[in-house]
Design a protein around this motif. Structure first.
Motif, mmCIF file in Angstrom:
data_model
loop_
_atom_site.group_PDB
_atom_site.id
_atom_site.type_symbol
_atom_site.label_atom_id
_atom_site.label_comp_id
_atom_site.label_asym_id
_atom_site.label_seq_id
_atom_site.Cartn_x
_atom_site.Cartn_y
_atom_site.Cartn_z
ATOM 1 N N SER A 332 46.816 123.178 6.166
ATOM 2 C CA SER A 332 47.224 123.442 4.709
ATOM 3 C C SER A 332 48.653 124.510 4.575
ATOM 4 O O SER A 332 49.303 124.417 3.548
ATOM 5 N N TYR A 333 49.177 124.880 5.946
ATOM 6 C CA TYR A 333 50.224 125.340 6.008
ATOM 7 C C TYR A 333 51.490 124.240 5.885
ATOM 8 O O TYR A 333 51.563 123.402 6.493
ATOM 9 N N ARG A 340 51.406 130.488 9.757
ATOM 10 C CA ARG A 340 50.511 129.599 10.265
ATOM 11 C C ARG A 340 50.255 129.799 11.800
ATOM 12 O O ARG A 340 49.198 130.171 12.349
ATOM 13 N N ARG A 461 45.833 130.716 2.836
ATOM 14 C CA ARG A 461 47.038 130.815 3.984
ATOM 15 C C ARG A 461 47.251 132.223 4.005
ATOM 16 O O ARG A 461 47.670 132.691 5.108
#
Length: 565
Positions: A332-333, A340, A461
């Motif tokens: 997702s990063y 991350r 995140r």
């Protein structure tokens, strides 16, 4: 102002018998044989502060491992790599007799009862009226916060606004969660005018005006989602904006430094607004009130260079290495997002005895969490289970994201204010000054649905492993869908793939990292093992079961939550 307010060990359990002698939880059906009477206590500021410490105690008792790990995992952030499932909430294999669920319920009601006793008797003390007002404000907020946690996890729960005075008081019916939320919000709003400014306190381990405002935004967002009452979005926006507008809090320009400071017992009151206080380590003989969450969220390693048992010559400091991060969180990063490789370890250790960093193979996705890194601890020696690292309950980045979400819902789409809030978080993530606009990084205007989807991903995140994700998914109404989606995606990952160069079948590189110990060929297989807790999730898991003990003792409690009878 008490000089107790300026040192980290303030919230350690006091080595005197205070309210615990006579304040008992809602799960007890007998009276104590002897106790300290309120009429002989609450005489001065020292006794008020000691009593207030007993109101704070459940924060550490619950967040040491239960709320920080067992309740908050079982989300899309990570999964347990334990080959044999334990009867813990993150496996979704529990029932109403589960000990962790019982302990959290009891601790929260213990804190509520201790708060009630203090609120009922604080005015009897002979000390400055402002001191009494501040202490009552902290107790009022904590009572409300404990009720919030109860209704967030259990739904309708007994609302206890008076102390337990007899065995008959344990018989209390459940109050509709809508009413619990209303009372929580009202009490927190009152507390906001009573407690000290965080600049006066100088640390985040005690309730401040800024902490109250930030938590109020969180409570209102939960109320809006869980009760399906959109009017609470405006309240959430109001409280988050009030905190932002003060200019007291701000982002630490370095994301990793936030957590290095936590590991080094250093307060950062502009970013880390409210923390659960922990003190000492589990091996020492000194007074200690440790947290255990760090051991769960770190790799399995030792620090042999400075922590060796003289008898066995073996290191006794280690992480437990319980969880692997989901590939979905890792992926997702965006490239260049510095969070991350801090939130998720970019390397492993050579073995459990040598702290040599071995970079991961790039395709390998089943990595350890890395947010709380034990190599930064300064309180030596370091031991395996518990340590002095505080648990972050509220950070300023969370406030910015909550404001943006609430503003988006109120205004039916992004606004310049909500975009600036998320862009501050985003700029820091890529290593830039949070307050300086940057076209190549900043998000642009979006529809309400697009912006909400972005915030949902951004909260994962930014705030992974800080106990928000499960309740976030619940209040967005996507918990079941998201969990089942992750489970099926994990189960579908093939153990073997075709090598493009040779055309031969090889182990899937997503699983292969020398020394990682990933159980590819276990029974069940690696993918099936990963998917197991996600597939266990059912409709009944939208709420925890009322503990079996409470159901048996409290005759007014009624039926259990759906699916738990």
């Amino acid at each position: 102002m008490s000089n107790l307010m300026n040192c980290k060990p303030l919230m350690k359990r006091l080595s005197i018998l205070v309210l615990a002698a006579f304040a008992f939880t809602a799960c007890l059906d007998t009276l104590p044989e002897d106790f300290t009477s309120p009429s002989t206590w609450y005489k001065n500021q020292k006794e008020l502060e000691a009593s207030l410490a007993s109101v704070y105690d459940p924060l550490r008792d619950c967040y040491s491992v239960y709320l920080s790990v067992e309740f908050s995992q079982g989300s899309d952030e990570c999964f347990s790599k334990e080959s044999t499932p334990k009867l813990v909430p993150y496996y979704y294999n529990y029932d109403a007799g589960n000990n962790s669920i019982k302990m959290v319920w009891q601790e929260l009601y213990k804190g509520i009862d201790n708060a009630n006793v203090l609120l009922e008797n604080a005015d009897n003390a002979s000390c400055d009226a402002e001191v009494i007002r501040r202490i009552k404000g902290e107790a009022l907020f904590l009572r409300a916060y404990y009720h919030f946690l109860l209704t967030a996890y259990w739904g309708d729960v007994p609302l206890r606004l008076e102390s337990t005075k007899s065995a008959e008081d344990v018989h209390k019916p459940r109050t509709a969660s809508a009413e619990v939320y209303r009372r929580v919000i009202a009490d927190m709003a009152d507390a906001c005018d009573m407690v000290a400014d965080i600049r006066t306190l100088g640390f985040g381990g005690r309730v401040s005006k800024q902490a109250v405002k930030g938590i109020l935004a969180r409570v209102c967002l939960n109320a809006a989602g869980r009760l399906d009452e959109p009017e609470y979005y405006a309240e959430a926006r109001k409280w988050a904006w009030s905190l932002m507008e003060e200019g007291v809090c701000a982002l630490n320009p370095d994301y990793s430094d936030v957590f290095i400071k936590l590991m080094q017992d250093e307060y950062d009151i502009r970013e880390s607004i409210f923390e659960v206080e922990c003190y000492g380590n589990v091996e020492s003989t000194e007074m200690k009130e440790t947290g255990q969450f760090v051991a769960y969220y770190t790799p399995m390693y030792s620090k042999q260079d400075y922590c060796v048992d003289e008898k066995t010559k073996k290191s006794i400091a280690r992480g437990r290495g319980v969880f692997y991060v989901t590939p979905q969180l890792y992926d997702s990063y965006d490239d260049g997002d510095l969070r991350r490789d801090w939130t998720i370890m970019p390397y492993m250790y050579k073995n459990e005895a040598v702290l040599e960093q071995i970079p991961y193979n790039e395709p390998f996705r089943f990595r350890w969490p890395g947010k709380f890194r034990r190599e930064y601890e300064i309180n030596l020696p370091v031991y395996s289970w518990g340590n002095s690292t505080n648990y972050p309950l509220l950070r300023y980045s969370d406030v910015l994201l909550m404001f943006a979400e609430a503003d988006n819902m109120v205004n039916n789409g992004s606004t310049p204010e909500s975009l600036e809030a998320v862009n501050q978080v985003r700029r820091r993530a890529f290593g830039f000054d949070p307050l300086t606009p940057l076209a190549e990084v900043d998000m642009k205007a979006m529809s309400q649905a697009e912006f909400l989807e972005y915030i949902q991903a951004e909260r994962a995140r930014e705030l992974a492993f800080e106990s928000h994700r499960r309740l976030d998914l619940m209040r967005w109404g996507i918990f079941l869908e998201r969990m089942h989606e992750i489970g099926e995606e994990l189960a579908a990952i093939p153990l073997k793939v075709i090598d493009e160069g040779t055309g031969k079948s090889i182990d899937n590189p997503i699983f292969t990292q020398s020394g990682s110990g990933f159980p590819m060929n276990s029974n069940p297989s690696g993918p099936e093992m990963m998917a197991r807790p996600f597939r266990n999730v059912d409709q009944k898991h939208l709420l925890m079961p009322i503990p079996e003990l409470e159901m048996s003792v409290n005759k007014a409690i009624g039926t259990n939550n759906p699916g738990w009878n």
